[in-house]
Design an enzyme around this catalytic site. Sequence first.
Site, short mmCIF file in Angstrom:
data_model
loop_
_atom_site.label_atom_id
_atom_site.label_comp_id
_atom_site.label_asym_id
_atom_site.label_seq_id
_atom_site.Cartn_x
_atom_site.Cartn_y
_atom_site.Cartn_z
CB SER A 74 -32.74 11.87 -1.01
OG SER A 74 -33.39 11.03 -0.08
CE1 TYR B 258 -31.57 7.17 -3.47
CE2 TYR B 258 -32.23 7.90 -1.28
CZ TYR B 258 -32.37 7.95 -2.66
OH TYR B 258 -33.31 8.78 -3.22
#
Length: 266
Positions: free
Chosen positions: A146, A159
Amino acid sequence: MELKNFSLEGKIALVTGASYGIGFAIACGMAKCGATICFNDIKQELVDKGIAAYKEAGIEAHGYVCDVTDEDAVNALVATIEKEVGVIDILVNNAGIIKRIPMCEMTAAQFRQVIDVDLNAPFIVSKAVIPSMIKKGHGKIINICSMMSELGRETVSAYAAAKGGLKMLTKNICSEYGEYNIQCNGIGPGYIETPQTAPLRERQPDGSRHPFDQFIVSKTPAARWGTTEDLVGPAVFLASDASDFVNGHILYVDGGILAYIGKQPQ
């Protein structure tokens, strides 16, 4: 000199959590290049929906119910795929979750759950496929990282921690298993148009963009959101013989966000 190509003919790919979304798009792209697709999801209902979606796309995929955080279940899944389909040549660690909660409001249990799915599971699934890849003499592992592997943002502490860890796990798998002709790389998607992000892209009653939509477009040199199709070419490249000397790399498919400081306020 023989040109290394992008064909995945005869290759078996396992894409985790690929009933829909980014995983589904990547798996469809790999299938179009000749790969046989295996995927899992956590519930039978999701697996059934996935198989139906693949059929509609003209792809005969093999779907399995498996919780990727459960090491015994993952080992059983890999053994079943090896028996029913063949040895896995390509693994895409796609399954993931996000909980958008300010850090001081997040419980340790919620933090652990995100780490478990987004970091521990790729470790577990990679560990399950690597021994057969070593025996076969080649393998490709693609971790879906990501931009949060590089950047922080409000409400995504777990995250970002998991995806930063996944970036380093990617580099470490390369370091430990590169000598066995196993390449482990990551893809870091930017902001991608999916059903989950659709509400953030809806036009306002006065016709203007949603504030978050304005923010993302202004931060992206490409001046648009990405599509799931934008991720397919990079994934096929990293799964193919064309990337045999690319290892431990994170390929950010973000329209240039990470290269850009942003516009000066007017």
